[in-house]
Design a protein around this motif. Structure first.
Motif, PDB file in Angstrom:
ATOM      1  N   THR A  80      -4.046  -5.012  -8.891  1.00  0.00           N
ATOM      2  CA  THR A  80      -3.801  -6.459  -8.949  1.00  0.00           C
ATOM      3  C   THR A  80      -4.007  -7.053  -7.555  1.00  0.00           C
ATOM      4  N   VAL A  81      -4.819  -8.113  -7.468  1.00  0.00           N
ATOM      5  CA  VAL A  81      -5.099  -8.771  -6.182  1.00  0.00           C
ATOM      6  C   VAL A  81      -4.787 -10.257  -6.311  1.00  0.00           C
ATOM      7  N   GLU A  82      -3.844 -10.742  -5.518  1.00  0.00           N
ATOM      8  CA  GLU A  82      -3.524 -12.165  -5.493  1.00  0.00           C
ATOM      9  C   GLU A  82      -4.274 -12.828  -4.334  1.00  0.00           C
ATOM     10  N   TRP A  83      -4.757 -14.038  -4.543  1.00  0.00           N
ATOM     11  CA  TRP A  83      -5.521 -14.739  -3.517  1.00  0.00           C
ATOM     12  C   TRP A  83      -5.106 -16.212  -3.476  1.00  0.00           C
ATOM     13  N   ASP A  84      -5.356 -16.828  -2.332  1.00  0.00           N
ATOM     14  CA  ASP A  84      -5.179 -18.281  -2.205  1.00  0.00           C
ATOM     15  C   ASP A  84      -6.031 -18.751  -1.040  1.00  0.00           C
ATOM     16  N   GLY A  85      -6.379 -20.022  -1.039  1.00  0.00           N
ATOM     17  CA  GLY A  85      -7.211 -20.559   0.026  1.00  0.00           C
ATOM     18  C   GLY A  85      -7.395 -22.056  -0.116  1.00  0.00           C
ATOM     19  N   ASP A  86      -8.079 -22.634   0.868  1.00  0.00           N
ATOM     20  CA  ASP A  86      -8.287 -24.082   0.919  1.00  0.00           C
ATOM     21  C   ASP A  86      -9.765 -24.341   1.110  1.00  0.00           C
ATOM     22  N   LEU A  87     -10.368 -25.181   0.274  1.00  0.00           N
ATOM     23  CA  LEU A  87     -11.774 -25.552   0.382  1.00  0.00           C
ATOM     24  C   LEU A  87     -11.879 -27.070   0.263  1.00  0.00           C
ATOM     25  N   ASN A  88     -12.369 -27.710   1.340  1.00  0.00           N
ATOM     26  CA  ASN A  88     -12.517 -29.168   1.376  1.00  0.00           C
ATOM     27  C   ASN A  88     -11.192 -29.878   1.104  1.00  0.00           C
ATOM     28  N   GLY A  89     -10.118 -29.310   1.638  1.00  0.00           N
ATOM     29  CA  GLY A  89      -8.816 -29.930   1.508  1.00  0.00           C
ATOM     30  C   GLY A  89      -8.124 -29.701   0.182  1.00  0.00           C
ATOM     31  N   ILE A  90      -8.720 -28.884  -0.692  1.00  0.00           N
ATOM     32  CA  ILE A  90      -8.116 -28.600  -2.001  1.00  0.00           C
ATOM     33  C   ILE A  90      -7.633 -27.162  -2.012  1.00  0.00           C
ATOM     34  N   PHE A 109      -6.649 -11.575  -9.497  1.00  0.00           N
ATOM     35  CA  PHE A 109      -7.601 -10.671 -10.127  1.00  0.00           C
ATOM     36  C   PHE A 109      -6.828  -9.459 -10.637  1.00  0.00           C
ATOM     37  N   ILE A 110      -7.106  -9.045 -11.865  1.00  0.00           N
ATOM     38  CA  ILE A 110      -6.473  -7.845 -12.426  1.00  0.00           C
ATOM     39  C   ILE A 110      -7.576  -6.893 -12.889  1.00  0.00           C
ATOM     40  N   PHE A 111      -7.584  -5.688 -12.296  1.00  0.00           N
ATOM     41  CA  PHE A 111      -8.502  -4.631 -12.715  1.00  0.00           C
ATOM     42  C   PHE A 111      -7.661  -3.620 -13.509  1.00  0.00           C
ATOM     43  N   PRO A 112      -7.656  -3.694 -14.840  1.00  0.00           N
ATOM     44  CA  PRO A 112      -6.718  -2.881 -15.621  1.00  0.00           C
ATOM     45  C   PRO A 112      -7.110  -1.422 -15.764  1.00  0.00           C
ATOM     46  N   ASP A 113      -8.390  -1.107 -15.556  1.00  0.00           N
ATOM     47  CA  ASP A 113      -8.844   0.270 -15.795  1.00  0.00           C
ATOM     48  C   ASP A 113      -9.845   0.668 -14.725  1.00  0.00           C
ATOM     49  N   VAL A 114      -9.340   1.261 -13.642  1.00  0.00           N
ATOM     50  CA  VAL A 114     -10.193   1.776 -12.567  1.00  0.00           C
ATOM     51  C   VAL A 114     -10.206   3.287 -12.699  1.00  0.00           C
ATOM     52  N   SER A 115     -11.339   3.843 -13.110  1.00  0.00           N
ATOM     53  CA  SER A 115     -11.468   5.280 -13.336  1.00  0.00           C
ATOM     54  C   SER A 115     -12.907   5.694 -13.067  1.00  0.00           C
ATOM     55  N   PRO A 116     -13.204   7.003 -12.971  1.00  0.00           N
ATOM     56  CA  PRO A 116     -14.590   7.423 -12.748  1.00  0.00           C
ATOM     57  C   PRO A 116     -15.550   6.926 -13.827  1.00  0.00           C
ATOM     58  N   GLU A 117     -15.048   6.745 -15.054  1.00  0.00           N
ATOM     59  CA  GLU A 117     -15.918   6.284 -16.142  1.00  0.00           C
ATOM     60  C   GLU A 117     -16.260   4.803 -16.020  1.00  0.00           C
ATOM     61  N   LEU A 136     -16.584  -2.365 -13.314  1.00  0.00           N
ATOM     62  CA  LEU A 136     -15.141  -2.479 -13.482  1.00  0.00           C
ATOM     63  C   LEU A 136     -14.776  -3.689 -14.343  1.00  0.00           C
ATOM     64  N   PRO A 137     -13.983  -3.492 -15.387  1.00  0.00           N
ATOM     65  CA  PRO A 137     -13.479  -4.652 -16.136  1.00  0.00           C
ATOM     66  C   PRO A 137     -12.462  -5.413 -15.291  1.00  0.00           C
ATOM     67  N   VAL A 138     -12.489  -6.750 -15.375  1.00  0.00           N
ATOM     68  CA  VAL A 138     -11.602  -7.553 -14.541  1.00  0.00           C
ATOM     69  C   VAL A 138     -11.139  -8.776 -15.322  1.00  0.00           C
TER      70      VAL A 138
END
Length: 214
Positions: A24-34, A40-48, A53-55
């Motif tokens: 699970t990756v949380e992000w935040d940011g500002d672009l043009n004052g907004i 992002f959630i990657f529920p199945d990270v495996s060699p297969e 990667l499903p996301v």
């Protein structure tokens, strides 16, 4: 946030990294004052699934240009980061295994070699005047395996699992992407053997950005 299981195994002289992870990756940011944020959630990270990667992308708040960029460009960057991180982890495991083998071999060479001694004569027995036969000299120690040879025998992730999948399910493997995983010419021999298999149905093979010669 990462949770799941990860282990290292050796089979037929090769090192494999096995893992089942939920990232699970949380992000935040500002672009043009907004200001925008999301997850992002990657529920199945495996060699297969490592090649595709499903996301699950979950923006927070109202739609924005930044959330659109994160949905496309940010997703690609995170997928590549996960793939590279797992490749580096496998390389570290291989290096540690090679160092352990070298230390084990060096310790065996430094240990004193046992020598054969004739058994003591029985109590009260008459010792023959003839000289006892010379003890059999010990066998020479096994030479150390060079670390570069040990590394050459390893298959970089995800080539090993991909070959296993082609062997177990040859008619279900139509697409194979092995881009930017430090492949060298000597790694391709087992892959070429699988491609010559009569059951092989592979239609697309991507080997871009590797260390292959022309």
């Amino acid at each position: 946030k990462i949770r799941g299981e990860c282990s290292v195994t050796r089979r037929k002289g090769k090192t494999f990294l096995l893992y089942e992870l939920h990232v699970t990756v949380e992000w935040d940011g500002d672009l043009n004052g907004i200001f925008s944020s999301g997850t992002f959630i990657f529920p199945d990270v495996s060699p297969e699934t490592i090649d595709s990667l499903p996301v699950d992308f979950k923006p927070t708040g109202e739609h924005s240009n930044l959330s659109d960029k994160m949905r496309t460009e940010g997703r690609a960057v995170l997928q590549r980061t996960i793939q590279v991180s797992l490749n580096k982890l496998l390389e570290q495991c291989i290096e540690q295994q090679c160092e352990a083998e070298e230390k084990k071999t060096a310790a065996a060479l430094a240990a004193p070699q046992p020598t054969s001694q004739p058994p003591p004569p029985p109590t009260g027995a008459t010792v023959a005047s003839a000289a006892a036969p010379a003890p059999t000299p010990p066998l020479p120690p096994m030479p150390a395996i060079p670390s570069d040879l040990m590394r050459a025998l390893q298959l970089p992730l995800p080539l090993g699992p991909a070959i296993d999948k082609m062997q177990r399910h040859p008619r279900h493997s139509k697409t194979l992407k092995l881009t930017n995983i430090a492949l060298r010419d000597h790694h391709l021999k087992p892959l070429i053997e699988k491609l010559h298999d009569s059951n092989n149905v592979l239609e697309f093979l991507d080997l871009a950005f590797n260390r292959l010669t022309d």
